[in-house]
Design a protein around this motif. Structure first.
Motif, mmCIF file in Angstrom:
data_model
loop_
_atom_site.group_PDB
_atom_site.id
_atom_site.type_symbol
_atom_site.label_atom_id
_atom_site.label_comp_id
_atom_site.label_asym_id
_atom_site.label_seq_id
_atom_site.Cartn_x
_atom_site.Cartn_y
_atom_site.Cartn_z
ATOM 1 N N SER A 44 12.661 -17.302 46.273
ATOM 2 C CA SER A 44 13.857 -16.690 46.163
ATOM 3 C C SER A 44 14.568 -17.104 44.934
ATOM 4 C CB SER A 44 14.698 -17.022 47.481
ATOM 5 O OG SER A 44 14.750 -18.502 47.450
ATOM 6 N N SER A 45 14.229 -17.978 44.122
ATOM 7 C CA SER A 45 14.618 -18.481 42.812
ATOM 8 C C SER A 45 14.150 -17.859 41.746
ATOM 9 C CB SER A 45 14.568 -19.756 42.803
ATOM 10 O OG SER A 45 13.401 -20.404 42.555
ATOM 11 N N GLY A 46 12.726 -17.392 41.895
ATOM 12 C CA GLY A 46 12.369 -16.636 40.673
ATOM 13 C C GLY A 46 10.807 -16.202 40.518
ATOM 14 N N ILE A 47 10.330 -15.889 39.458
ATOM 15 C CA ILE A 47 8.640 -15.824 39.446
ATOM 16 C C ILE A 47 8.228 -16.942 38.366
ATOM 17 C CG2 ILE A 47 7.095 -14.182 38.574
ATOM 18 C CD1 ILE A 47 9.445 -11.888 39.169
ATOM 19 N N TYR A 48 7.117 -17.529 38.916
ATOM 20 C CA TYR A 48 6.615 -18.780 38.106
ATOM 21 C C TYR A 48 5.146 -18.457 37.592
ATOM 22 C CZ TYR A 48 10.839 -20.450 39.606
ATOM 23 O OH TYR A 48 12.194 -20.834 39.941
ATOM 24 N N ILE A 49 4.722 -18.909 36.704
ATOM 25 C CA ILE A 49 3.389 -18.963 36.283
ATOM 26 C C ILE A 49 2.596 -19.962 37.100
ATOM 27 C CG2 ILE A 49 1.667 -19.187 34.370
ATOM 28 C CD1 ILE A 49 3.680 -16.878 33.622
ATOM 29 N N ARG A 50 1.412 -19.489 37.538
ATOM 30 C CA ARG A 50 0.632 -20.248 38.562
ATOM 31 C C ARG A 50 -0.730 -20.376 37.615
ATOM 32 N NH1 ARG A 50 -1.584 -17.480 43.611
ATOM 33 N NH2 ARG A 50 -3.541 -18.102 42.472
ATOM 34 N N GLN A 51 -1.038 -19.565 36.925
ATOM 35 C CA GLN A 51 -2.238 -19.708 36.200
ATOM 36 C C GLN A 51 -2.149 -18.934 35.188
ATOM 37 O OE1 GLN A 51 -6.108 -18.886 37.908
ATOM 38 N NE2 GLN A 51 -6.960 -20.240 36.721
ATOM 39 N N ASP A 52 -2.426 -19.203 33.584
ATOM 40 C CA ASP A 52 -2.604 -18.296 32.653
ATOM 41 C C ASP A 52 -4.228 -18.321 32.300
ATOM 42 O OD1 ASP A 52 -2.713 -16.981 30.190
ATOM 43 O OD2 ASP A 52 -1.456 -18.403 29.122
ATOM 44 N N ARG A 53 -4.882 -17.522 32.268
ATOM 45 C CA ARG A 53 -6.340 -17.350 32.071
ATOM 46 C C ARG A 53 -6.696 -18.017 30.567
ATOM 47 N NH1 ARG A 53 -8.345 -17.090 36.891
ATOM 48 N NH2 ARG A 53 -7.731 -15.237 38.002
ATOM 49 N N ARG A 138 -13.000 -7.032 27.968
ATOM 50 C CA ARG A 138 -12.708 -8.322 28.123
ATOM 51 C C ARG A 138 -12.419 -8.859 29.482
ATOM 52 N NH1 ARG A 138 -11.220 -12.955 25.527
ATOM 53 N NH2 ARG A 138 -9.124 -14.067 26.117
ATOM 54 N N TRP A 139 -11.890 -7.936 30.337
ATOM 55 C CA TRP A 139 -11.384 -8.011 31.815
ATOM 56 C C TRP A 139 -12.765 -8.376 32.642
ATOM 57 C CZ3 TRP A 139 -7.472 -9.611 34.697
ATOM 58 C CH2 TRP A 139 -7.791 -9.430 36.277
ATOM 59 N N GLU A 140 -13.787 -7.478 32.218
ATOM 60 C CA GLU A 140 -15.203 -7.513 33.039
ATOM 61 C C GLU A 140 -15.961 -8.837 32.414
ATOM 62 O OE1 GLU A 140 -16.618 -5.564 35.237
ATOM 63 O OE2 GLU A 140 -14.787 -4.659 35.411
ATOM 64 N N ALA A 141 -15.782 -9.341 31.251
ATOM 65 C CA ALA A 141 -16.361 -10.417 30.946
ATOM 66 C C ALA A 141 -15.625 -11.472 31.776
ATOM 67 C CB ALA A 141 -16.264 -10.613 29.465
ATOM 68 N N ARG A 142 -14.276 -11.717 31.957
ATOM 69 C CA ARG A 142 -13.685 -12.575 32.489
ATOM 70 C C ARG A 142 -14.026 -12.686 34.011
ATOM 71 N NH1 ARG A 142 -12.390 -17.607 33.092
ATOM 72 N NH2 ARG A 142 -10.484 -17.895 34.365
ATOM 73 N N ARG A 143 -14.061 -11.445 34.560
ATOM 74 C CA ARG A 143 -14.534 -11.216 36.007
ATOM 75 C C ARG A 143 -15.780 -11.945 36.470
ATOM 76 N NH1 ARG A 143 -17.186 -7.980 39.129
ATOM 77 N NH2 ARG A 143 -17.799 -6.788 37.575
ATOM 78 N N LEU A 146 -15.687 -15.727 36.366
ATOM 79 C CA LEU A 146 -15.045 -16.032 37.586
ATOM 80 C C LEU A 146 -16.067 -15.947 38.804
ATOM 81 C CD1 LEU A 146 -11.591 -14.266 37.478
ATOM 82 C CD2 LEU A 146 -12.061 -16.831 37.328
ATOM 83 N N LEU A 147 -16.843 -14.825 38.897
ATOM 84 C CA LEU A 147 -17.755 -14.809 39.999
ATOM 85 C C LEU A 147 -18.687 -16.215 39.977
ATOM 86 C CD1 LEU A 147 -18.689 -11.042 39.920
ATOM 87 C CD2 LEU A 147 -17.395 -12.400 41.835
ATOM 88 N N LYS A 148 -18.815 -16.670 38.612
ATOM 89 C CA LYS A 148 -19.937 -17.597 38.583
ATOM 90 C C LYS A 148 -19.182 -18.849 38.841
ATOM 91 C CE LYS A 148 -22.949 -15.809 34.980
ATOM 92 N NZ LYS A 148 -23.217 -15.957 33.561
ATOM 93 N N GLU A 149 -17.691 -19.081 38.566
ATOM 94 C CA GLU A 149 -16.977 -20.125 38.849
ATOM 95 C C GLU A 149 -16.952 -20.411 40.521
ATOM 96 O OE1 GLU A 149 -12.304 -21.116 37.959
ATOM 97 O OE2 GLU A 149 -13.634 -20.403 36.228
ATOM 98 N N HIS A 150 -16.781 -19.223 40.944
ATOM 99 C CA HIS A 150 -16.468 -19.259 42.431
ATOM 100 C C HIS A 150 -17.553 -19.536 43.226
ATOM 101 C CE1 HIS A 150 -12.224 -18.656 42.373
ATOM 102 N NE2 HIS A 150 -12.253 -18.068 41.197
ATOM 103 N N GLN A 151 -18.545 -19.930 42.890
ATOM 104 C CA GLN A 151 -19.801 -20.100 43.722
ATOM 105 C C GLN A 151 -19.726 -21.512 44.338
ATOM 106 O OE1 GLN A 151 -23.414 -18.975 42.238
ATOM 107 N NE2 GLN A 151 -22.675 -16.825 41.866
#
Length: 186
Positions: A44-53, A138-143, A146-151
């Motif tokens: 309710s107090s705002g929007i915050y950066i959780r993660q910046d790739r 660039r989005w596809e490369a990052r995706r 991420l798939l490798k990272e989330h194993q």
């Protein structure tokens, strides 16, 4: 048109009926659009950066204007399109947080760079960053990365001296007991 369809679908209050957010993202990227590669969280107090790739924006910083446009008004558009079951306001907030980068990209039509204003935690000063946005390749490369990272079923990180994050994947692991072993190791 998309907000009208979102309103109709939201009136059903059924999480199994929703907009295809991936199609919105693909439409944006396939037509030369860009997306700001951030994850946000809101309250309710705002929007915050959780993660910046790209690790440019400080985690926990309050998100202010993007290219001079109110982050709050962009988030309200994401809220309008966030489809959840019943009246689950927390679930709807998390869904809005998840689709925020897509909605920001569709509305702002950024180029290869975007100006982002933030107020870091424990600061009264506003800082402006010029962030690189992601195009389709660039989005596809990052995706793919991420798939490798989330194993790994469980990941441990230490974002600050007094904070530990344990991320547990929500899908069943391929080997029985993999979660239990990984959590014990963490």
């Amino acid at each position: 048109f998309v907000p009208l369809v979102g309103d109709v679908i939201n009136s059903l209050k059924d999480s199994h009926s929703s907009l295809d957010y991936t199609s919105l993202l693909n439409h944006q990227l396939e037509h030369g659009g860009y997306i700001l590669p951030v994850r946000i969280t809101s309250d309710s107090s705002g929007i915050y950066i959780r993660q910046d790739r790209d690790s440019i924006l400080p985690a926990g910083a309050r998100l202010l204007p993007l290219n001079g446009h109110s982050a709050d008004s962009l988030w309200l558009q994401a809220w309008r399109l966030a489809c959840v079951e019943g009246d689950a306001s927390t679930g709807r907030r998390r869904a809005a947080d998840a689709i925020f980068p897509i909605i920001a990209g569709l509305n702002l039509r950024p180029g290869p760079k975007m100006q982002v204003d933030v107020m870091p935690v424990d600061s009264v000063h506003i800082y402006r960053y010029t962030c690189r946005t992601y195009n389709k390749s660039r989005w596809e490369a990052r995706r793919k990365a991420l798939l490798k990272e989330h194993q790994q079923p469980v990941r441990v990180s230490y974002p600050a001296d007094s904070v530990i994050c344990i991320a547990v994947e929500t899908f069943a692991p391929t080997l029985p007991g993999q979660y239990a072993r990984a959590i014990k190791r963490a």
